[in-house]
Write a protein that holds these residues in place. Structure first.
Motif, short mmCIF file in Angstrom:
data_model
loop_
_atom_site.label_atom_id
_atom_site.label_comp_id
_atom_site.label_asym_id
_atom_site.label_seq_id
_atom_site.Cartn_x
_atom_site.Cartn_y
_atom_site.Cartn_z
N LYS A 97 0.81 -1.23 0.00
CA LYS A 97 0.00 0.00 0.00
C LYS A 97 0.83 1.27 0.00
O LYS A 97 0.37 2.32 -0.41
CB LYS A 97 -0.99 0.01 1.16
N GLU A 100 3.68 3.44 -5.07
CA GLU A 100 2.92 4.33 -5.94
C GLU A 100 1.68 3.65 -6.51
O GLU A 100 1.66 2.44 -6.75
CB GLU A 100 3.79 4.80 -7.11
N LEU A 101 0.67 4.46 -6.77
CA LEU A 101 -0.58 3.96 -7.31
C LEU A 101 -0.39 3.27 -8.66
O LEU A 101 -0.98 2.23 -8.91
CB LEU A 101 -1.60 5.10 -7.42
N TRP A 102 0.46 3.83 -9.53
CA TRP A 102 0.66 3.24 -10.85
C TRP A 102 1.17 1.81 -10.74
O TRP A 102 0.76 0.94 -11.50
CB TRP A 102 1.60 4.08 -11.72
N ARG A 104 0.74 -0.32 -8.19
CA ARG A 104 -0.32 -1.19 -7.65
C ARG A 104 -1.38 -1.49 -8.71
O ARG A 104 -1.88 -2.60 -8.79
CB ARG A 104 -0.94 -0.57 -6.41
#
Length: 135
Positions: A97, A100-102, A104
């Motif tokens: 978590k 980075e969002l990219w 995940r």
């Protein structure tokens, strides 16, 4: 007998995913690229290594299961999808978590891609085998 083959094929395919993932992680480790529960992938090479290892193992394991089971390919792929999605969603919501969002998003999006490629590889394998049997 058919159900036993499905169970054995699925178990071997599932074990293959983890064995291949472990082996690829060790290969990356030999190259000096490591990651793990206490060592999240921070550098881009670690992220590439983790994504590629996960992708390859998630492609080969289901393919092995499909080759052993031979029939009911959508059921096998569906079961692998549910299990893989459960594991990966847990991973991106908990241990990964902080990344980075990219990363995940790619981590989760690769699941259907690798499973569809495993299916395509299986279809090519079956086509090649059926051609060899006719010759």
């Amino acid at each position: 007998m058919k159900i036993l083959r499905y169970i054995i094929g699925f178990i071997i395919g599932l074990i293959s995913v983890f064995a291949i993932q472990f082996a690829l992680t060790e290969v990356w480790s030999l190259a000096g690229v490591t990651w793990g529960p206490k060592n999240l992938p921070i550098e881009n090479i670690q992220k590439i290594a983790m994504l590629s290892s996960t992708f390859i193992s998630g492609l080969i394991g289901p393919f092995i299961a499909l080759v052993i089971c031979k029939n009911s390919k959508w059921i096998i792929i569906g079961i692998f999808f549910v299990i893989a999605m459960s594991i990966d969603l847990y991973a991106v919501l908990n241990p990964l978590k902080e990344l980075e969002l990219w990363f995940r998003i790619i981590f989760v999006i690769l699941i259907p891609i690798q499973l569809l490629l495993a299916l395509k590889l299986f279809d090519l394998f079956n086509k090649k085998n059926s051609l060899q049997q006719r010759v």
